[in-house]
Design a protein around this motif. Structure first.
Motif, PDB file in Angstrom:
ATOM      1  N   ARG A 103      69.839  52.285  58.361  1.00 22.66           N
ATOM      2  CA  ARG A 103      71.262  51.845  58.034  1.00 22.66           C
ATOM      3  C   ARG A 103      71.309  52.645  56.442  1.00 22.66           C
ATOM      4  O   ARG A 103      70.096  53.318  55.959  1.00 22.66           O
ATOM      5  N   LEU A 105      72.514  52.686  53.167  1.00 18.83           N
ATOM      6  CA  LEU A 105      72.934  51.920  51.917  1.00 18.83           C
ATOM      7  C   LEU A 105      74.053  52.226  51.379  1.00 18.83           C
ATOM      8  O   LEU A 105      74.402  53.457  51.292  1.00 18.83           O
ATOM      9  N   ASN A 107      74.698  53.034  48.228  1.00 20.32           N
ATOM     10  CA  ASN A 107      74.305  53.872  47.510  1.00 20.32           C
ATOM     11  C   ASN A 107      73.930  55.071  47.700  1.00 20.32           C
ATOM     12  O   ASN A 107      73.681  56.134  47.240  1.00 20.32           O
ATOM     13  N   LEU A 109      71.215  55.732  50.008  1.00 17.21           N
ATOM     14  CA  LEU A 109      69.876  55.695  50.446  1.00 17.21           C
ATOM     15  C   LEU A 109      69.944  55.627  52.060  1.00 17.21           C
ATOM     16  O   LEU A 109      70.637  54.467  52.539  1.00 17.21           O
ATOM     17  N   VAL A 111      67.662  53.746  54.633  1.00 18.04           N
ATOM     18  CA  VAL A 111      66.434  52.960  54.933  1.00 18.04           C
ATOM     19  C   VAL A 111      66.247  52.970  56.490  1.00 18.04           C
ATOM     20  O   VAL A 111      67.080  52.542  57.226  1.00 18.04           O
ATOM     21  N   VAL A 415      62.448  54.970  53.072  1.00 14.29           N
ATOM     22  CA  VAL A 415      63.617  55.074  52.345  1.00 14.29           C
ATOM     23  C   VAL A 415      63.795  56.528  51.605  1.00 14.29           C
ATOM     24  O   VAL A 415      63.095  56.989  50.907  1.00 14.29           O
ATOM     25  N   SER A 416      64.827  57.052  52.011  1.00 13.40           N
ATOM     26  CA  SER A 416      65.161  58.488  51.857  1.00 13.40           C
ATOM     27  C   SER A 416      66.301  58.738  50.813  1.00 13.40           C
ATOM     28  O   SER A 416      67.344  58.241  51.283  1.00 13.40           O
ATOM     29  N   GLY A 417      66.281  59.523  49.673  1.00 15.69           N
ATOM     30  CA  GLY A 417      66.989  59.622  48.679  1.00 15.69           C
ATOM     31  C   GLY A 417      67.358  60.904  48.080  1.00 15.69           C
ATOM     32  O   GLY A 417      66.725  62.052  48.870  1.00 15.69           O
ATOM     33  N   ASP A 418      68.422  60.924  47.270  1.00 13.46           N
ATOM     34  CA  ASP A 418      68.351  62.398  46.781  1.00 13.46           C
ATOM     35  C   ASP A 418      68.255  62.410  45.178  1.00 13.46           C
ATOM     36  O   ASP A 418      68.902  62.804  44.402  1.00 13.46           O
ATOM     37  N   HIS A 420      67.359  59.293  43.797  1.00 16.66           N
ATOM     38  CA  HIS A 420      67.908  57.918  43.513  1.00 16.66           C
ATOM     39  C   HIS A 420      67.208  57.228  42.648  1.00 16.66           C
ATOM     40  O   HIS A 420      65.961  57.015  42.606  1.00 16.66           O
TER      41      HIS A 420
ATOM     42  N   GLN B 243      64.719  65.497  39.006  1.00 11.99           N
ATOM     43  CA  GLN B 243      65.056  64.233  39.784  1.00 11.99           C
ATOM     44  C   GLN B 243      63.383  63.516  39.463  1.00 11.99           C
ATOM     45  O   GLN B 243      63.481  62.323  39.442  1.00 11.99           O
ATOM     46  N   VAL B 370      57.971  53.259  51.709  1.00 10.67           N
ATOM     47  CA  VAL B 370      57.664  54.641  51.527  1.00 10.67           C
ATOM     48  C   VAL B 370      58.901  55.015  51.100  1.00 10.67           C
ATOM     49  O   VAL B 370      60.047  55.120  51.714  1.00 10.67           O
ATOM     50  N   ILE B 372      61.226  58.534  49.773  1.00 14.88           N
ATOM     51  CA  ILE B 372      61.174  60.183  49.514  1.00 14.88           C
ATOM     52  C   ILE B 372      62.336  60.633  48.582  1.00 14.88           C
ATOM     53  O   ILE B 372      63.605  59.991  48.813  1.00 14.88           O
ATOM     54  N   ASN B 373      62.136  60.901  47.395  1.00 12.52           N
ATOM     55  CA  ASN B 373      63.169  61.427  46.511  1.00 12.52           C
ATOM     56  C   ASN B 373      63.958  60.006  45.746  1.00 12.52           C
ATOM     57  O   ASN B 373      65.064  60.051  46.050  1.00 12.52           O
ATOM     58  N   ALA B 374      63.068  58.934  45.800  1.00 16.28           N
ATOM     59  CA  ALA B 374      63.955  57.820  45.257  1.00 16.28           C
ATOM     60  C   ALA B 374      63.087  56.908  44.689  1.00 16.28           C
ATOM     61  O   ALA B 374      61.760  56.829  44.836  1.00 16.28           O
ATOM     62  N   PHE B 378      63.821  50.232  44.259  1.00 11.24           N
ATOM     63  CA  PHE B 378      64.467  49.718  44.995  1.00 11.24           C
ATOM     64  C   PHE B 378      63.985  48.388  46.314  1.00 11.24           C
ATOM     65  O   PHE B 378      64.735  48.154  46.909  1.00 11.24           O
TER      66      PHE B 378
END
Lengths: 423, 423
Positions: A103, A105, A107, A109, A111, A415-418, A420, B243, B370, B372-374, B378
């Motif tokens: 999903r 999130l 914000n 992210l 997941v 968990v992938s972010g930019d 975050h 970042q 795990v 990535i860029n966060a 969290f």
């Protein structure tokens, strides 16, 4: 003792190292290795039989029972069937990398709950040398390194079988150490293995209650226990009596020595007079010894069926034989209470046309598998469409019921972010 | 000793009985009970504070540390916040009865893998009395009976809190025994509880390594362990350096005493000269003590940042304080190896613009979460959208990461047929 300890630890260490590579291996490489193992088993049948002959000879000398000798014995047909089992695992979908849930999130992210191998799985077993290959193949497919610990009675067979599997796997690109065998089948090695919590992620015991008790006493590694199967069939007040008879005959007699066979028949008092005389005759004719409560005895006697009196112990016993305990209850609720008190949480069936009873049974019975109008005998990874199984769990942690390749996986959250950060 | 044993067993027996009813309870009744508990906490605040005052007095007399005294202390605000936490659980979806998977088999049998409560969950914790209510509320929502075993230092607070919860729940239609407290917080009671494998399905410890070691030595009930969080942030060769700086600052300093805070920063050698001087200054300015390897030391010295030399032990330490170990690696692969060797499998982050590194890290790092860029911060049931959590699992069996109401469930297979028998 020092050497033994080092050796168990060393096998586990090598498995741990191999597991890092294994976890990221593509499906094609794993399947090629499974093919190579199956081919090698056939090609090296003579070697296996030779080692097996040494185990059998030692077994005869030490006076192993006929049943144990039969479990121990291999021949060309059995080896071919082990190879076939390995090939069947190739056809199963690779469980590694499946996104179980995912999903975004609020914000932003992303997941993803993603299936990954456990890492190192230990399988502890008795007698049957075929488990060596079955376990190695299932672990390989699911990306796990395996540490095998068979019984000393099958030491030669297991050494050759695991050696063949390890050789073939290595030649097909599987890392060294992915299939390890603990030398020696004693309780010392068991304790050594069961306390390798830094290296081993999980232990599956395949064996009797003695093995489980020994593990429970020492294990610091998590264990998935498979308790015995004290399974019940409950025939409700308005069951379809033909269905009910077919189901109890199937559940009791189709194969008696298995954990999903029925050991107790419970019958609603309102169904008993119409159901039991015929059912008991059919069971008797199928060679089943009947151990019954007082009310059942009266009906059985009137129907001309010989019975024994059930003891308190019989309700708690997994006979694994042509023996059935039979009792009459006054309600579905009473059946549910009886099953929760005496059952082992394996497979429990109700035969009913009443949706209310079916729902009450489904919700109220605490077991891995609850059947409505079907035989308990379907509890099996193959039957459930899950493929081969390494065992059947009756504990509640992680997985209940058949443990197949998907159940040999845990998961991680990715968990992938930019960039975050948490505020 | 005999009395103590009986009492633990009795609490567990009553919980087991209650669990049968609880498992089938509708959501509305469970939510009404949660509201009643929250209301009762507010209404009976004085009682709670009085009991808490006795614990605090005993704590002062026995010389508890300031940190422990702070964890032990309640006031009206903290009680209101515990009540709010209970109300927040009402809003979560009821996990019981969710069909996790379902299919029709080729023979027409319908198999539904359905979420069900474990039954009886024991929660073993230290100091913080708020866990009494948090754990009770999460278990209630997930249909589990709970057996609480707090520490003796919070005995009065826990007794009043669990009593209030049990009273309110009972009045709202929850069966007696659903919220049980083991009197006494000694190691004897712990051992008694941890061996109730016939009555207790699962134990969650919430506490330090000592508690975990004590459990591991005796438990026959399955335990979900939460190891410490030795978490890493790895800054890859071509990371976005802004970042990266924001992420390490957040992961290290946003809150230092938590298990998902970073303890080690690893930097790719190619990024180090551009990244480390500024980053180290920012960390120093935020009050972080830096324990660094030789290559980092050179860069730090040139940037005018004081550092200490990292010891071998530092790489394995969860500081839970404003301390950060910093090291330079020559590749993403080296970072992955370092993390798998020294990490505790909790939360691990990579900062990178390179998809290849991201994939390698995602696959290669063996951890519950795990990133990535966060930021690692969290890892939290609330942040993940799972609601409140009873803990954070770093073992692989059953569930990794946050343990919320869904993770407090196991499943059963419900199999429906039309008289199906196995051939």
């Amino acid at each position: 003792m020092a050497t033994v300890t080092q050796s168990v630890t060393e096998v586990c260490l090598r498995a741990r190292e191999a597991s890092r590579t294994l976890a990221a291996l593509d499906t094609a490489t794993k399947n090629a290795a499974l093919t190579a193992i199956a081919d090698a088993l056939i090609a090296r049948t003579d070697e296996i039989l030779e080692a097996n002959a040494r185990d059998l000879e030692a077994g005869r000398e030490s006076g192993l029972s006929d049943a144990l000798m039969d479990r121990l014995a291999l021949d060309a047909d059995r080896i071919a069937s082990i190879a076939d089992g390995t090939r069947a695992i190739i056809a199963l979908p690779d469980p590694v990398g499946e996104v179980l849930e995912g999903r975004r999130l609020p914000n932003g992210l992303d997941v993803r709950k993603t299936a990954v191998p456990f890492g190192v799985v230990a399988v502890v077993y008795e007698a049957r040398p075929n488990v060596t290959i079955d376990a190695a193949a299932l672990c390989l497919k699911s990306g796990n390194a395996v540490v095998l610990r068979g019984s000393s009675s099958a030491a030669h067979s297991n050494a050759v079988l695991s050696g063949i599997a390890a050789d073939a796997a290595r030649a097909a690109g599987i890392p060294d150490g992915a299939i390890g065998l603990v030398a020696g089948g004693g309780r010392e090695e068991l304790a050594d293995l069961a306390t390798q919590d830094q290296l081993v992620d999980l232990i599956f015991p395949r064996g009797g209650e003695g093995l489980k008790a020994a593990l429970q006493a020492v294990a610091t590694v998590p264990v998935i226990y498979a308790a015995s199967g004290n399974c019940h069939v409950f025939v409700d007040a308005d069951a379809d009596l033909e269905q009910a008879r077919a189901i109890i005959l199937n559940a009791k007699t189709q194969r008696t020595g298995v954990c999903n066979a029925a050991e107790t028949l419970l019958v609603h008092a309102e169904a008993a007079p119409a159901f039991l005389p015929d059912a008991l005759r059919a069971l008797r004719d199928a060679g089943v010894e009947l151990r019954v409560d007082a009310r059942t005895k009266t009906l059985a006697a009137a129907a001309g069926v010989d019975t024994l009196d059930a003891t308190d112990e019989d309700w708690d016993t997994e006979f694994l034989a042509s023996i059935l305990a039979v009792g009459i209850v006054d309600s579905a609720g009473e059946a549910i209470l009886h099953i929760n008190e005496h059952g082992s949480g394996h497979s429990e069936a109700i035969v009913t046309r009443d949706t209310e009873s079916a729902r009450a049974f489904e919700r109220g019975v605490d077991a891995a598998c609850v059947y409505i109008n079907a035989s308990t005998r379907f509890t099996d990874g193959g039957e459930f469409g899950m493929g081969a199984e390494i065992g059947n769990s009756t504990q509640k942690l992680h997985a209940r019921g058949p443990i197949g390749v998907r159940e040999l996986c845990t998961f991680k959250y990715v968990v992938s972010g930019d960039g975050h950060v948490r505020s």
